[in-house]
Design a protein around this motif. Structure first.
Motif, PDB file in Angstrom:
ATOM      1  N   LEU A   1      14.940  56.299-101.012  1.00 45.99           N
ATOM      2  CA  LEU A   1      13.569  56.324-101.508  1.00 45.99           C
ATOM      3  C   LEU A   1      12.661  55.540-100.555  1.00 45.99           C
ATOM      4  O   LEU A   1      12.982  54.420-100.172  1.00 45.99           O
ATOM      5  CB  LEU A   1      13.506  55.702-102.902  1.00 45.99           C
ATOM      6  CG  LEU A   1      14.235  56.460-104.008  1.00 45.99           C
ATOM      7  CD1 LEU A   1      14.285  55.621-105.285  1.00 45.99           C
ATOM      8  CD2 LEU A   1      13.544  57.789-104.279  1.00 45.99           C
ATOM      9  N   PRO A   2      11.536  56.107-100.195  1.00 41.24           N
ATOM     10  CA  PRO A   2      10.643  55.384 -99.278  1.00 41.24           C
ATOM     11  C   PRO A   2      10.051  54.152 -99.959  1.00 41.24           C
ATOM     12  O   PRO A   2       9.774  54.177-101.155  1.00 41.24           O
ATOM     13  CB  PRO A   2       9.562  56.418 -98.954  1.00 41.24           C
ATOM     14  CG  PRO A   2       9.619  57.421-100.057  1.00 41.24           C
ATOM     15  CD  PRO A   2      11.014  57.424-100.588  1.00 41.24           C
ATOM     16  N   PRO A   3       9.864  53.067 -99.223  1.00 43.14           N
ATOM     17  CA  PRO A   3       9.366  51.838 -99.838  1.00 43.14           C
ATOM     18  C   PRO A   3       7.903  51.945-100.261  1.00 43.14           C
ATOM     19  O   PRO A   3       7.117  52.691 -99.680  1.00 43.14           O
ATOM     20  CB  PRO A   3       9.535  50.792 -98.744  1.00 43.14           C
ATOM     21  CG  PRO A   3       9.584  51.549 -97.467  1.00 43.14           C
ATOM     22  CD  PRO A   3      10.146  52.906 -97.789  1.00 43.14           C
ATOM     23  N   LEU A   4       7.576  51.144-101.274  1.00 38.73           N
ATOM     24  CA  LEU A   4       6.208  51.085-101.794  1.00 38.73           C
ATOM     25  C   LEU A   4       5.432  49.955-101.135  1.00 38.73           C
ATOM     26  O   LEU A   4       6.014  49.004-100.602  1.00 38.73           O
ATOM     27  CB  LEU A   4       6.249  50.839-103.305  1.00 38.73           C
ATOM     28  CG  LEU A   4       7.046  51.838-104.140  1.00 38.73           C
ATOM     29  CD1 LEU A   4       7.074  51.389-105.603  1.00 38.73           C
ATOM     30  CD2 LEU A   4       6.449  53.232-104.017  1.00 38.73           C
TER      31      LEU A   4
END
Lengths: 491, 491
Positions: free
Chosen positions: B14-17
């Motif tokens: 999951l791409p970081p926020l």
């Protein structure tokens, strides 16, 4: 001319700029200060999704941190950034926290936020080519590509040259959709009559008011989507140019109107067909779920909004049309920006791409995100969140003290606590649960009225949220409802 | 609830926020990539204010760098940021370069851009308190402080509680001014008749069109400002509710309308008085020049725009009013955002603060800048640029081969090259000089028609620009004009 821009005068008291050759070096320490203040502010929230204490406490903290607003003598960049950014982070409702899940208020991806820094630093303005040479080219490229996605399934001839305008969000997109409809019928003199559902976003009615159009006719949506028989009746009864505003992903429940049937009705009655897909449009990226948007490609205008299920920082709205020529009503001339001789000499005319004049390239962060994640990555995020919403709904349905409204279509789940012995709680208690969670800084949940009752609303947009997070949230809601019920019972 | 948000799952795809506790750490390397790409892109421009080659060459470069727009599989954050940010910086019209001086296109201060990063990262949305607790409080504080500046000199009773709305720029501010006027007279049924000058910003006419108001009546402005006798005649002749839109800092010449006399005429004829001070309002910060805005405090609505002479990245517009109650026509309810019981329970109602719904806190960068520079620092920048414009005008007036239009009021200087033997050159040559400078990537100059002729326009907004920079620019214009004249002479 190749005169290089000179470095800032040594010892100069002039504050440094973000642009020019020296901008990045000027930004480095200031950006480091901002990231530190974001971290310290988030830490001060002590793991909460929003500050405890409610509006008055937050306002008091901000007042203390932010006054005087305009001091006689400057405090300097470091002090100002630290004080105000820390204060904003400490007092944020943080969509990056798993329990901040009320609204279509997205936790932006780090990559999109980083790209947005470049937009601010370069400060291009998309009202004329000579303020945004490359940004104008990028916007043209990306808007056409996204519009092509929307109209991918169009029947031959309906979408010869898909295009899209960049907007400040779904609200402006809906406004432009109504404006284009109004202007398409301007010669015949009559205002367009908008037909909406009772579930349609409030911005459609507000846009009609803004544009001087008659108040929209509202069709019932008893099951959360437009009632087709009632819509047919309305379109049969009404006279003059009509626009039907359908919704693909309502704000309250995430429901999607039956687009193919509505498109049929619009075709039969000669009405324009607008779809507000501000929430649902990214389903297009998911091979598993794109079919939920069947019929979208038949629309005359489509609202998209990638600061919802697209993980962009605000603003990232779009309005797609099947053909560039449909944007002609927005053409506009201001000699200092697009004089005829300049346009004839080949300078692109950008002024008809928006109702704004100065306009930052919000397209950059969108372009970076599309490229970084690809169709597969975006589709996977959409599916992950839709799946999470299904799982949450199942957990609520099984929960002895919670009631589920319905199986979600998108990522919105409505539920409410039940009272002792499964008795229904009054709406006022449901509203009080939400406000208490807010005041405690414990969770940010939304509210929605559906089926005649008030529900708590969870809108899942944070891909990092786990089932355990949501389980803890449900437990918290259950216990709080018990507390509120006990508190209202005379001892 | 004090469940801390968990760190990103190790090995998660999951791409970081940007938000949450871990956002700042996720942002650090990405922001470093962006700053490197900004630097490498600016270096590729080789010291030019914009890329050489004109629109087609720039579009070709962007096409090569930015396709495929939506790849099937993502390229990753680093690759996407490097490729696209480099391309945007290489193809920018850089307002941080001293020879990019055409438009009200400001070089933003590094401190303001750094603050804007925090706005993107936190992604607060000002349509409800539970999406922006601290940001809403900050906006309330700063807008009232800025409005108090505007109405500092108001006569007793005229400005009991000054307030301001945040907008996307002067265009939206003017639109809101007309909307407030329309709604103030909505009960009497008649549309407001707007009265403008021929020098008024195009957005006023566009706003009237948008809002369904009659086309504005245009009064002559032969000297670059509203002709008072003609305005008096117009106000005497016209019937129904009237709104006069005056300008404090025109786009073409920076001229300021005679505000006190216009205020008198409005009072005498019962017309509403709007001032578009998008350009000129920051004169308020300068003790030496604030008097140029005498009469401003008598206005019913005032447009400000700090992404012009306020060195903010876009957007930083405001509309000031002398009393909060005048904003009542914008009140609006959407149950999911401001239900009555929530408002009664003390949750601030924000929806009436804009026509947008989702809305990022552009106020943060403004607040940081006001605090970092203070009134003295801002006033010094304003004075420095106004003084520079005076010096440039003097240099042009003394220049044997250049003609000055007039002594500047603000920071806009119009001039044109003369032909051999001081003969006037045709407008087409003046326009060609500008386009050639653009195509060569040598300078970004604007154009303006004044006194029946076309002029080159320099708008000074970059405080780091030196007299030597401008001297080099004048020399370049002179030589280029000679070349173009020779080229058009048969040999």
């Amino acid at each position: 001319m190749t005169t290089p821009p000179h470095p800032p005068t040594p010892g100069s008291s002039l504050p440094p700029l973000a642009g020019g050759t020296h901008g990045p070096d000027a930004l480095r320490p200031l950006v480091a200060t901002v990231l530190d203040a974001l971290a310290s502010g988030a830490a001060e929230r002590r793991g909460r999704p929003l500050p405890a204490g409610g509006p008055e406490a937050t306002a008091a903290h901000v007042l203390a941190a932010a006054t005087p607003v305009l001091p006689e003598h400057g405090a300097g960049a470091g002090e100002a950034l630290t004080a105000l950014v820390h204060s904003m982070a400490a007092g944020a409702a943080d969509p990056g926290h798993p329990l901040c899940a009320a609204h279509l208020h997205t936790p932006p991806l780090a990559v999109a936020v980083a790209a947005d820094l470049a937009a601010s630093a370069l400060n291009q303005s998309l009202d004329s080519w000579d303020q945004a040479p490359a940004a104008a080219a990028l916007e043209a490229l990306v808007t056409r590509a996204l519009a092509a996605e929307v109209y991918r399934a169009a029947t031959p001839g309906h979408a010869p040259s898909p295009d899209a305008l960049v907007t400040t969000g779904g609200t402006e997109s809906n406004q432009l959709a109504l404006l284009l409809a109004r202007e398409a019928h301007a010669r015949t003199g009559g205002g367009v009559q908008v037909v909406t559902g009772e579930h349609t976003h409030h911005s459609v009615t507000r846009a009609a008011w803004l544009l001087g159009l008659p108040e929209p006719v509202t069709v019932p949506a008893p099951g959360g989507t437009l009632d087709l028989a009632a819509l047919d009746d309305a379109l049969t009864t009404l006279r003059g140019p009509l626009l039907v505003a359908a919704t693909a992903g309502t704000t309250d429940t995430g429901a999607i109107d039956p687009l193919p049937a509505i498109a049929d009705l619009c075709a039969r009655h000669g009405a324009r067909f607008h779809v507000d897909a501000a929430y649902g449009a990214p389903l297009l990226f998911s091979p598993r779920r794109a079919h939920l948007l069947d019929g979208l490609a038949r629309a005359h205008t489509v609202t998209l909004d990638l600061h919802k299920l697209g993980w962009q920082p605000v603003a990232a709205g779009l309005l797609a049309v099947p053909d560039t020529t449909l944007l002609a009503p927005l053409e506009h001339t201001a000699d200092y920006l697009n004089a005829d001789d300049d346009t004839e000499a080949g300078l692109p005319d950008l002024l008809g791409r928006s109702l704004r004049t100065t306009r930052r390239p919000d397209i950059l962060k969108i372009a970076v995100t599309l490229r970084a994640l690809g169709r597969t990555g975006l589709g996977a995020l959409v599916d992950h969140l839709c799946d999470s919403a299904q799982e949450l709904a199942e957990a609520i349905a099984k929960h002895p003290r919670l009631e589920l409204y319905e199986t979600p279509t998108l990522t919105t789940v409505l539920f409410r606590p039940t009272g002792p012995g499964d008795t229904p709680l009054p709406d006022t208690t449901v509203a009080a649960v939400r406000r208490t969670l807010l005041t405690e800084g414990a969770a940010v949940l939304g509210r929605a009225r559906a089926g005649g009752r008030l529900w708590l609303k969870t809108t899942l947009l944070n891909p990092h949220t786990t089932p355990d997070d949501l389980g803890a949230l449900l437990t918290r809601v259950e216990r709080l409802a018990d507390t509120l019920v006990e508190g209202s019972t005379p001892r």
